[in-house]
Scaffold this motif. Structure first.
Motif, PDB file in Angstrom:
ATOM      1  N   TYR A   1      -2.292  -3.657  -7.516  1.00  0.00           N
ATOM      2  CA  TYR A   1      -1.172  -2.729  -7.320  1.00  0.00           C
ATOM      3  C   TYR A   1      -1.431  -1.385  -7.991  1.00  0.00           C
ATOM      4  O   TYR A   1      -0.920  -0.352  -7.554  1.00  0.00           O
ATOM      5  CB  TYR A   1       0.119  -3.351  -7.855  1.00  0.00           C
ATOM      6  CG  TYR A   1       0.638  -4.492  -7.011  1.00  0.00           C
ATOM      7  CD1 TYR A   1       0.933  -4.306  -5.665  1.00  0.00           C
ATOM      8  CD2 TYR A   1       0.815  -5.765  -7.548  1.00  0.00           C
ATOM      9  CE1 TYR A   1       1.402  -5.337  -4.873  1.00  0.00           C
ATOM     10  CE2 TYR A   1       1.289  -6.810  -6.770  1.00  0.00           C
ATOM     11  CZ  TYR A   1       1.582  -6.596  -5.441  1.00  0.00           C
ATOM     12  OH  TYR A   1       2.038  -7.621  -4.667  1.00  0.00           O
TER      13      TYR A   1
ATOM     14  N   THR B   1      -7.361  -2.862   1.620  1.00  0.00           N
ATOM     15  CA  THR B   1      -6.474  -1.796   1.150  1.00  0.00           C
ATOM     16  C   THR B   1      -5.071  -2.360   0.975  1.00  0.00           C
ATOM     17  O   THR B   1      -4.544  -3.052   1.848  1.00  0.00           O
ATOM     18  CB  THR B   1      -6.441  -0.637   2.151  1.00  0.00           C
ATOM     19  OG1 THR B   1      -7.770  -0.148   2.332  1.00  0.00           O
ATOM     20  CG2 THR B   1      -5.542   0.487   1.648  1.00  0.00           C
ATOM     21  N   VAL B   2      -4.497  -2.048  -0.171  1.00  0.00           N
ATOM     22  CA  VAL B   2      -3.160  -2.556  -0.512  1.00  0.00           C
ATOM     23  C   VAL B   2      -2.311  -1.361  -0.932  1.00  0.00           C
ATOM     24  O   VAL B   2      -2.816  -0.425  -1.571  1.00  0.00           O
ATOM     25  CB  VAL B   2      -3.229  -3.588  -1.655  1.00  0.00           C
ATOM     26  CG1 VAL B   2      -1.848  -4.090  -2.025  1.00  0.00           C
ATOM     27  CG2 VAL B   2      -4.131  -4.753  -1.269  1.00  0.00           C
ATOM     28  N   THR B   3      -1.053  -1.401  -0.594  1.00  0.00           N
ATOM     29  CA  THR B   3      -0.157  -0.311  -0.982  1.00  0.00           C
ATOM     30  C   THR B   3       0.006  -0.281  -2.506  1.00  0.00           C
ATOM     31  O   THR B   3       0.310  -1.289  -3.124  1.00  0.00           O
ATOM     32  CB  THR B   3       1.228  -0.494  -0.341  1.00  0.00           C
ATOM     33  OG1 THR B   3       1.066  -0.588   1.075  1.00  0.00           O
ATOM     34  CG2 THR B   3       2.151   0.665  -0.684  1.00  0.00           C
ATOM     35  N   CYS B   4      -0.259   0.896  -3.084  1.00  0.00           N
ATOM     36  CA  CYS B   4      -0.079   1.047  -4.540  1.00  0.00           C
ATOM     37  C   CYS B   4       1.377   0.787  -4.906  1.00  0.00           C
ATOM     38  O   CYS B   4       2.301   1.198  -4.188  1.00  0.00           O
ATOM     39  CB  CYS B   4      -0.450   2.462  -4.980  1.00  0.00           C
ATOM     40  SG  CYS B   4      -2.170   2.646  -5.433  1.00  0.00           S
ATOM     41  N   ASN B   5       1.570   0.121  -6.036  1.00  0.00           N
ATOM     42  CA  ASN B   5       2.929  -0.142  -6.506  1.00  0.00           C
ATOM     43  C   ASN B   5       2.876  -0.193  -8.026  1.00  0.00           C
ATOM     44  O   ASN B   5       2.598  -1.227  -8.622  1.00  0.00           O
ATOM     45  CB  ASN B   5       3.441  -1.462  -5.929  1.00  0.00           C
ATOM     46  CG  ASN B   5       4.916  -1.684  -6.215  1.00  0.00           C
ATOM     47  OD1 ASN B   5       5.404  -1.354  -7.302  1.00  0.00           O
ATOM     48  ND2 ASN B   5       5.628  -2.273  -5.259  1.00  0.00           N
TER      49      ASN B   5
ATOM     50  N   ASN C   1      -5.014 -11.283   5.915  1.00  0.00           N
ATOM     51  CA  ASN C   1      -4.166 -10.148   5.550  1.00  0.00           C
ATOM     52  C   ASN C   1      -3.804 -10.239   4.062  1.00  0.00           C
ATOM     53  O   ASN C   1      -3.935 -11.290   3.430  1.00  0.00           O
ATOM     54  CB  ASN C   1      -2.908 -10.088   6.420  1.00  0.00           C
ATOM     55  CG  ASN C   1      -2.032 -11.327   6.255  1.00  0.00           C
ATOM     56  OD1 ASN C   1      -1.589 -11.646   5.163  1.00  0.00           O
ATOM     57  ND2 ASN C   1      -1.775 -12.018   7.372  1.00  0.00           N
ATOM     58  N   GLU C   2      -3.346  -9.118   3.539  1.00  0.00           N
ATOM     59  CA  GLU C   2      -3.109  -9.043   2.097  1.00  0.00           C
ATOM     60  C   GLU C   2      -2.044 -10.021   1.623  1.00  0.00           C
ATOM     61  O   GLU C   2      -2.096 -10.501   0.487  1.00  0.00           O
ATOM     62  CB  GLU C   2      -2.725  -7.622   1.691  1.00  0.00           C
ATOM     63  CG  GLU C   2      -1.391  -7.153   2.242  1.00  0.00           C
ATOM     64  CD  GLU C   2      -1.092  -5.726   1.823  1.00  0.00           C
ATOM     65  OE1 GLU C   2      -0.152  -5.554   1.025  1.00  0.00           O
ATOM     66  OE2 GLU C   2      -1.783  -4.804   2.282  1.00  0.00           O
ATOM     67  N   ASP C   3      -1.079 -10.344   2.492  1.00  0.00           N
ATOM     68  CA  ASP C   3      -0.014 -11.263   2.079  1.00  0.00           C
ATOM     69  C   ASP C   3      -0.561 -12.636   1.709  1.00  0.00           C
ATOM     70  O   ASP C   3      -0.054 -13.298   0.812  1.00  0.00           O
ATOM     71  CB  ASP C   3       1.027 -11.409   3.195  1.00  0.00           C
ATOM     72  CG  ASP C   3       1.832 -10.133   3.407  1.00  0.00           C
ATOM     73  OD1 ASP C   3       1.877  -9.330   2.452  1.00  0.00           O
ATOM     74  OD2 ASP C   3       2.396  -9.952   4.493  1.00  0.00           O
TER      75      ASP C   3
ATOM     76  N   GLY D   1      -4.635   0.037  -5.647  1.00  0.00           N
ATOM     77  CA  GLY D   1      -4.361   0.128  -4.221  1.00  0.00           C
ATOM     78  C   GLY D   1      -5.429  -0.476  -3.333  1.00  0.00           C
ATOM     79  O   GLY D   1      -5.487  -0.175  -2.136  1.00  0.00           O
ATOM     80  N   TYR D   2      -6.295  -1.292  -3.903  1.00  0.00           N
ATOM     81  CA  TYR D   2      -7.298  -1.973  -3.088  1.00  0.00           C
ATOM     82  C   TYR D   2      -7.806  -3.202  -3.859  1.00  0.00           C
ATOM     83  O   TYR D   2      -7.565  -3.355  -5.057  1.00  0.00           O
ATOM     84  CB  TYR D   2      -8.473  -1.051  -2.732  1.00  0.00           C
ATOM     85  CG  TYR D   2      -9.273  -0.564  -3.913  1.00  0.00           C
ATOM     86  CD1 TYR D   2     -10.353  -1.299  -4.409  1.00  0.00           C
ATOM     87  CD2 TYR D   2      -8.956   0.634  -4.549  1.00  0.00           C
ATOM     88  CE1 TYR D   2     -11.080  -0.868  -5.499  1.00  0.00           C
ATOM     89  CE2 TYR D   2      -9.673   1.081  -5.639  1.00  0.00           C
ATOM     90  CZ  TYR D   2     -10.737   0.326  -6.115  1.00  0.00           C
ATOM     91  OH  TYR D   2     -11.445   0.758  -7.193  1.00  0.00           O
TER      92      TYR D   2
END
Length: 618
Positions: free
Chosen positions: A445, A460-464, A418-420, A448-449
């Motif tokens: 960030y 896929t990662v949440t954009c920040n 997982n991304e974490d 988003g990926y």
């Protein structure tokens, strides 16, 4: 005192006639000039038995030191007491020496000091050093640096090396006298001039030091050369360093190596590593460096073990078995770089075998790498290599940033990760200032990926944009031009923050000054469209040209557009066509559209370009 044969015969005659003074002088001559200790002892004893205090002192010394005869502290004490009863200062010193060291009697500084001090006051040079030492150490008397300095100075004035050395230390450190580096070096020079190579080397180091007010490379070179006359190991290294760095002498790696090899021949371990470094980094001769690194590595020199682990992975010196062996040696001794490199080696070899369809996961990977077995069993495929992770974690958990970053890359290559997990390792490295990790996080960030470079697996990662801005800024503060460019881009488009052309311009300029082609293109774009500043085709053309020279296709397209439209210069179809054709070779869609809409389609060059990619949407 020296005597002719006639004088010796006369002295022996007087000694035989029970002349105590003649007996003493005859004994002194036999001991110090004729090297006949038995005869010396005989006549000292004859003289001492007649009450000669000097002879009693010398007999006390001989019994105390065990020189020529069996050591006997009782006899030493007895003769020295007799000498003291006659006021002999030498006897006072030697008895004080016995009390100081506890030889033949209970150690008693309170008895030692008054005897030594009294002898020193009577100008017994032997007593100067011990008196000074007791003042310095506060033994038998209150500690007093000034008095210690006084007596060491008296000793130094007798050309005594110990006294001169203590004066050097006193002036150097301000002990009992005002600190004075120039006077300190004066006394060290006195010591060095007596031929002691260790102090010749120390003096050379003072003259060699760039922070020394007495820096003098010529003097350093002289004193190091004096020391190597007695084959002083560190002086060979110091001279080698002078040749290596061109200090006072013309730079010569060959002459440096000659001196370094001399030090190696005298058993200096560290210098073997340095010789290896010279062959790798200066001579670019990895093969020649191997025996030198090996010499040091076999003596447990960790940096040499790590160097061998790296060299044996190079194409011209490839030997994975030896690379693994030396990295494992260093890693087992808790060297973080070795643990990281060993983890990297496991991973790379695992990947190589995987892509060759040799094995999926290796049951006996250690034995395989060491060449102990030629085949391994096949097990269920797993992307993450557990042995790589095992060693990388050892280094990463102790803060080794490259291992933290590499762990993040490995975890990101796993479908099930997982991304974490991978982001946490990137973050650990980034928080320690590791620029690559900061940039990686910023892009994750921002976009988003994340696509793994090991397996092309995408996460896929949440954009920040707030975090992206933070990490771009962190990398930009380390002068990373790509980070500066992306900060400019965020301000330019107003991504995650208020649009600000002025700040965008500043970041683009900073990146462009570091030769970042994207930043140059965007500066051209800002001048071209007049974004946040006055429209200026001349400056736009200049920045587009700089970017195009580095292969930026968008910049090439805009140069073609400006020639076509005559923006800031005379219109030129041929020049516009030249740029558009060049840009089309890079499959730039805008260039294809221009060629379709504005170019002469009867031109074979245009026809060829338009048929270049049937997949285009026209």
């Amino acid at each position: 005192m020296k005597y002719s044969e006639v004088e010796l015969a006369s002295l022996e005659k007087m000694a035989s006639n029970s002349n105590a003074e003649a007996q003493f002088f005859l004994a002194y001559k036999y001991e110090h000039q004729l090297n006949k200790p038995k005869k010396a002892f005989y006549w000292y004893k004859k003289s001492a038995e007649q009450g000669n205090s000097n002879a009693q002192a010398e007999l006390g010394r001989i019994y105390l030191t065990g020189k020529y005869i069996l050591q006997d502290y009782d006899q030493a004490y007895s003769y020295l007491k007799k000498g003291i009863s006659s006021g002999n200062s030498v006897s006072k010193y030697y008895l004080g020496f016995m009390y100081y060291n506890g030889f033949g009697t209970k150690q008693d500084y309170n008895k030692a000091f008054p005897l030594c001090y009294e002898a020193a006051l009577e100008n017994c040079t032997l007593a100067f050093e011990l008196t000074a030492t007791m003042y310095l150490e506060g033994k038998g008397v209150k500690q007093n640096n000034e008095q210690a300095f006084y007596w060491f100075q008296k000793l130094a004035e007798c050309e005594n090396e110990t006294g001169q050395l203590h004066l050097y230390l006193a002036y150097k450190n301000g002990l009992g006298v005002e600190q004075n580096s120039i006077t300190a070096v004066y006394w060290l020079t006195k010591v060095a001039s007596q031929g002691n190579p260790e102090y010749q080397y120390k003096l050379g180091k003072i003259y060699l030091s760039d922070s020394s007010p007495l820096k003098d490379y010529k003097q350093a070179f002289y004193w190091f050369n004096q020391a190597i006359l007695k084959e002083h190991t560190n002086s060979y290294i110091a001279l080698g360093s002078m040749y290596e760095n061109g200090k006072y002498v013309e730079q010569s790696y060959q002459k440096a190596l000659i001196h370094f090899i001399k030090a190696s021949e005298r058993g200096h371990i560290e210098i073997n590593h340095h010789i290896g470094v010279i062959y790798t980094s200066i001579e670019n001769n990895f093969l020649e460096s191997i025996p030198w690194f090996t010499k040091a590595a076999e003596k447990d020199h960790i940096r040499s073990q790590v160097s061998l682990g790296q060299i044996y992975q190079l194409e011209d010196t490839l030997n994975i078995k030896k690379a693994f062996y030396w990295l494992k040696k260093a890693a087992d001794r808790q060297d973080l770089e070795a643990q990281y490199l060993l983890g990297e080696l496991y991973h790379n070899e695992y990947q190589n075998l995987k892509y060759k369809n040799t094995v999926n996961i290796l049951k006996d990977f250690d034995k395989f790498l060491l060449g102990e077995i030629s085949e391994v069993d096949n097990y269920h495929y797993q992307v993450t290599d557990h042995r790589a992770i095992q060693w990388l974690k050892k280094a990463a958990e102790q803060g080794y940033v490259q291992a933290q970053y590499f762990l993040g890359q490995i975890y990101a290559s796993d479908h099930d990760s997982n991304e974490d997990t991978f982001i946490s390792w990137f973050t650990k490295a980034a928080e320690q200032g590791y620029e690559e990790a900061q940039l990686e996080l910023a892009f994750i960030y921002y976009e988003g990926y994340y696509i793994s470079e090991f397996s092309e697996i995408s996460h896929t990662v949440t954009c920040n944009y707030e975090k992206a801005f933070y990490w771009f800024t962190s990398a930009a503060n380390q002068n990373n031009s790509n980070a500066k460019y992306h900060l400019g881009l965020m301000y330019y488009h107003g991504k995650g923050l208020a649009q600000n052309y002025e700040k965008a311009f500043d970041w683009f300029t900073s990146a462009a000054n570091q030769n970042n082609s994207n930043a140059k293109y965007h500066l051209g774009l800002m001048y071209y469209h007049g974004k946040g500043l006055a429209q200026n085709y001349e400056k736009a053309f200049d920045w587009f040209t700089r970017a195009a020279e580095q292969g930026d296709t968008e910049a090439e397209y805009h140069l073609g557009l400006m020639h076509h439209r005559g923006e800031g210069l005379a219109p030129s179809y041929e020049k516009a066509l030249e740029f558009m054709l060049k840009t089309a070779e890079s499959r730039n869609e805008s260039a294809f559209i221009w060629l379709r809409d504005f170019a002469n389609t009867n031109d074979t060059r245009v026809q060829h370009a338009l048929n270049f990619d049937d997949g285009l949407p026209f």
